[in-house]
Design a protein around this motif. Sequence first.
Motif, PDB file in Angstrom:
ATOM      1  N   GLU A   1     -15.044   5.410  17.238  1.00 52.15           N
ATOM      2  CA  GLU A   1     -14.762   7.271  17.679  1.00 52.15           C
ATOM      3  C   GLU A   1     -13.640   7.575  16.520  1.00 52.15           C
ATOM      4  O   GLU A   1     -14.268   8.191  15.578  1.00 52.15           O
ATOM      5  N   THR A   2     -13.431   6.119  15.925  1.00 56.27           N
ATOM      6  CA  THR A   2     -12.063   6.414  15.384  1.00 56.27           C
ATOM      7  C   THR A   2     -12.928   6.195  13.766  1.00 56.27           C
ATOM      8  O   THR A   2     -12.320   7.326  12.904  1.00 56.27           O
ATOM      9  N   HIS A   3     -13.491   5.010  13.950  1.00 55.85           N
ATOM     10  CA  HIS A   3     -14.601   5.346  12.449  1.00 55.85           C
ATOM     11  C   HIS A   3     -14.903   6.439  12.127  1.00 55.85           C
ATOM     12  O   HIS A   3     -14.946   6.917  11.136  1.00 55.85           O
ATOM     13  N   ARG A   4     -15.770   7.125  13.150  1.00 58.80           N
ATOM     14  CA  ARG A   4     -16.682   8.104  12.598  1.00 58.80           C
ATOM     15  C   ARG A   4     -15.580   9.535  12.263  1.00 58.80           C
ATOM     16  O   ARG A   4     -15.301  10.753  11.401  1.00 58.80           O
ATOM     17  N   ARG A   5     -14.053   9.475  13.033  1.00 63.19           N
ATOM     18  CA  ARG A   5     -13.119  10.251  12.891  1.00 63.19           C
ATOM     19  C   ARG A   5     -12.123  10.347  11.195  1.00 63.19           C
ATOM     20  O   ARG A   5     -11.741  11.769  10.499  1.00 63.19           O
ATOM     21  N   ILE A   6     -12.190   9.211  11.122  1.00 65.86           N
ATOM     22  CA  ILE A   6     -11.989   8.867   9.764  1.00 65.86           C
ATOM     23  C   ILE A   6     -12.921   9.142   8.411  1.00 65.86           C
ATOM     24  O   ILE A   6     -12.880  10.228   7.702  1.00 65.86           O
ATOM     25  N   TYR A   7     -14.138   9.334   8.635  1.00 62.68           N
ATOM     26  CA  TYR A   7     -15.414   9.708   7.314  1.00 62.68           C
ATOM     27  C   TYR A   7     -15.316  11.246   7.896  1.00 62.68           C
ATOM     28  O   TYR A   7     -15.434  11.279   6.862  1.00 62.68           O
ATOM     29  N   ASN A   8     -14.991  11.685   9.146  1.00 62.26           N
ATOM     30  CA  ASN A   8     -15.367  12.805   9.591  1.00 62.26           C
ATOM     31  C   ASN A   8     -14.226  14.189   8.929  1.00 62.26           C
ATOM     32  O   ASN A   8     -14.312  15.080   8.152  1.00 62.26           O
ATOM     33  N   GLN A   9     -13.132  13.350   8.709  1.00 59.01           N
ATOM     34  CA  GLN A   9     -12.165  14.089   7.947  1.00 59.01           C
ATOM     35  C   GLN A   9     -12.357  13.890   6.180  1.00 59.01           C
ATOM     36  O   GLN A   9     -11.406  14.760   5.881  1.00 59.01           O
ATOM     37  N   ALA A  10     -12.268  13.494   5.839  1.00 54.59           N
ATOM     38  CA  ALA A  10     -12.119  12.846   4.402  1.00 54.59           C
ATOM     39  C   ALA A  10     -13.101  13.817   3.902  1.00 54.59           C
ATOM     40  O   ALA A  10     -14.508  13.774   3.733  1.00 54.59           O
TER      41      ALA A  10
ATOM     42  N   VAL B   1     -20.545   2.964   3.187  1.00 52.69           N
ATOM     43  CA  VAL B   1     -21.445   4.438   1.830  1.00 52.69           C
ATOM     44  C   VAL B   1     -22.018   4.785   2.300  1.00 52.69           C
ATOM     45  O   VAL B   1     -22.292   6.820   2.419  1.00 52.69           O
ATOM     46  N   CYS B   2     -23.019   4.510   3.361  1.00 54.58           N
ATOM     47  CA  CYS B   2     -24.240   5.508   4.205  1.00 54.58           C
ATOM     48  C   CYS B   2     -24.041   5.707   4.919  1.00 54.58           C
ATOM     49  O   CYS B   2     -23.756   7.185   5.424  1.00 54.58           O
ATOM     50  N   GLU B   3     -22.923   5.161   5.481  1.00 58.90           N
ATOM     51  CA  GLU B   3     -22.178   5.647   6.925  1.00 58.90           C
ATOM     52  C   GLU B   3     -21.831   7.119   6.509  1.00 58.90           C
ATOM     53  O   GLU B   3     -21.005   7.772   7.123  1.00 58.90           O
TER      54      GLU B   3
ATOM     55  N   LEU C   1       0.882  -0.886   0.463  1.00 56.28           N
ATOM     56  CA  LEU C   1       0.167  -0.435  -0.064  1.00 56.28           C
ATOM     57  C   LEU C   1       1.046   1.281  -0.137  1.00 56.28           C
ATOM     58  O   LEU C   1       2.223   1.057   0.986  1.00 56.28           O
ATOM     59  N   PRO C   2       0.514   2.192  -0.595  1.00 53.61           N
ATOM     60  CA  PRO C   2       1.154   3.719  -1.137  1.00 53.61           C
ATOM     61  C   PRO C   2       1.542   3.929   0.555  1.00 53.61           C
ATOM     62  O   PRO C   2       0.853   4.137   1.020  1.00 53.61           O
ATOM     63  N   ASP C   3       2.691   4.455   0.436  1.00 51.22           N
ATOM     64  CA  ASP C   3       3.091   5.459   1.990  1.00 51.22           C
ATOM     65  C   ASP C   3       2.238   6.657   1.912  1.00 51.22           C
ATOM     66  O   ASP C   3       1.827   7.594   2.849  1.00 51.22           O
ATOM     67  N   TRP C   4       1.168   7.002   1.119  1.00 50.68           N
ATOM     68  CA  TRP C   4       0.625   8.120   0.829  1.00 50.68           C
ATOM     69  C   TRP C   4      -0.825   7.874   1.502  1.00 50.68           C
ATOM     70  O   TRP C   4      -1.645   8.440   1.516  1.00 50.68           O
ATOM     71  N   TYR C   5      -1.221   6.488   1.468  1.00 53.14           N
ATOM     72  CA  TYR C   5      -2.045   5.938   1.982  1.00 53.14           C
ATOM     73  C   TYR C   5      -2.031   5.409   4.391  1.00 53.14           C
ATOM     74  O   TYR C   5      -0.842   5.190   4.156  1.00 53.14           O
ATOM     75  N   SER C   6      -2.792   6.633   5.021  1.00 50.44           N
ATOM     76  CA  SER C   6      -3.075   5.825   6.012  1.00 50.44           C
ATOM     77  C   SER C   6      -4.195   5.017   6.571  1.00 50.44           C
ATOM     78  O   SER C   6      -4.936   4.613   5.444  1.00 50.44           O
ATOM     79  N   TYR C   7      -3.784   3.852   6.996  1.00 48.44           N
ATOM     80  CA  TYR C   7      -4.153   2.751   7.315  1.00 48.44           C
ATOM     81  C   TYR C   7      -4.494   2.718   8.570  1.00 48.44           C
ATOM     82  O   TYR C   7      -4.091   2.342   9.782  1.00 48.44           O
ATOM     83  N   VAL C   8      -5.831   1.928   8.656  1.00 53.83           N
ATOM     84  CA  VAL C   8      -6.382   1.635  10.473  1.00 53.83           C
ATOM     85  C   VAL C   8      -7.074   0.469  10.859  1.00 53.83           C
ATOM     86  O   VAL C   8      -8.293   0.110   9.909  1.00 53.83           O
ATOM     87  N   GLN C   9      -6.353  -0.259  10.999  1.00 56.30           N
ATOM     88  CA  GLN C   9      -6.995  -2.062  11.144  1.00 56.30           C
ATOM     89  C   GLN C   9      -8.754  -1.495  12.481  1.00 56.30           C
ATOM     90  O   GLN C   9      -7.709  -1.437  13.225  1.00 56.30           O
ATOM     91  N   ARG C  10      -9.927  -2.335  11.848  1.00 54.39           N
ATOM     92  CA  ARG C  10     -10.726  -2.137  12.788  1.00 54.39           C
ATOM     93  C   ARG C  10     -11.182  -0.870  13.898  1.00 54.39           C
ATOM     94  O   ARG C  10     -10.955  -1.495  14.871  1.00 54.39           O
TER      95      ARG C  10
END
Length: 384
Positions: free
Chosen positions: A269-278, A294-296, A256-265
Amino acid sequence: MKGSKGVHGTSGRPCLVFILPARDEAPVGGYKVIYRYADLFARDGCEVHLVYPHVKPELLAGVHNPFLRLKMRLGFLYRARIRRQFRLGSWYTFKGPVHRDYLFTVGQYLPFRYARSARFIATAVETAYWVSAMHGVAGSRGYYFIQDFENWKHTDGYVLDSYRMPLKKAVIASWLKDKVAEAGEDAELVPDAVDPAEFSLTQDIASRNPFEVALLYHTDERKRTDDILAALAKVKEACPQLHATAFGVEPRPEGLPDWYSYVQRPDGETHRRIYNQAAVFVAASRAEGWGLTVCEAMLCGCAVACTDAGGFREFCTDGKTALLSPVLDVDALAANVLRLVEDGELRIRLAEAGNRAIQNFTWERSFATMKAFLGIPDCAGEIC
């Protein structure tokens, strides 16, 4: 794990038994939906059981030696109850008193474990065959909750034949209702839903970094993660400042390219933050029962670029609430992502419209429809 002992459902409360195809070792969208319904019914005053077989009934069909069958059963009990080698997943937190019954197998006499009036709900294609074979269930107390056209592990004919089983059927999306009609049957439409208490908009849409995108990384070929990676690589060439955040069940994929961040499971709170930052969420499925991520993302304010696949069409309208591209068309998907990244007015308009539209899919509405489908009267409890 809450095991079953003796006959359940003697309290007079409605008894629901959801038949799962296997254990839930990792988070799965379809299981999450079933668990949410189980939780809602339990909190509404029903007795609810989730049944998981260790051995699928069809695997026992060729084992005729009663001694060998007994040996297999004792071996299961030893490992499951004494050595505790078999455990159910703990990734979903139940709020209601839901029983989780991990059994050796699911046979024709399973209904005798539960109340005579218990309703049995098949949740996957093979479980429709199991429920249909149960004593006294088909035609009266048997139901089939269809969340996808499961031809990735079975033939089309096998899946269509499951729709012809003498069970009352419900589907989560219109395209699945059409599939059931191909088999000459009818089904109730019970759409999936999103929970604003779980996913919500916490960061202003207009102020987001337009070069921040998010995606689900999934190894299932039908999700076409490779198409997303290829599309984003094209966008990266035009926009070097592009950054992607991926999340998934497995550890960070190699390469996976280094310009990707990756979060396992990610936790809630983290899941919401990922969506809200994007600013943009990308999905490229070639087939999709519904599309919970997609709904989330829409509920959290992302503009969506996705394929014109199955369930996505239930809540994504091209040019109004999202940008849709043909399935397997990497160039078209990349072009749509680039449009959203470069055209702030378009991105904001679609994100706001998508956020408003997805709020129509509520659990209260879906639960009321599911109760009517299962013929459950109003119970004593309340959804809290």
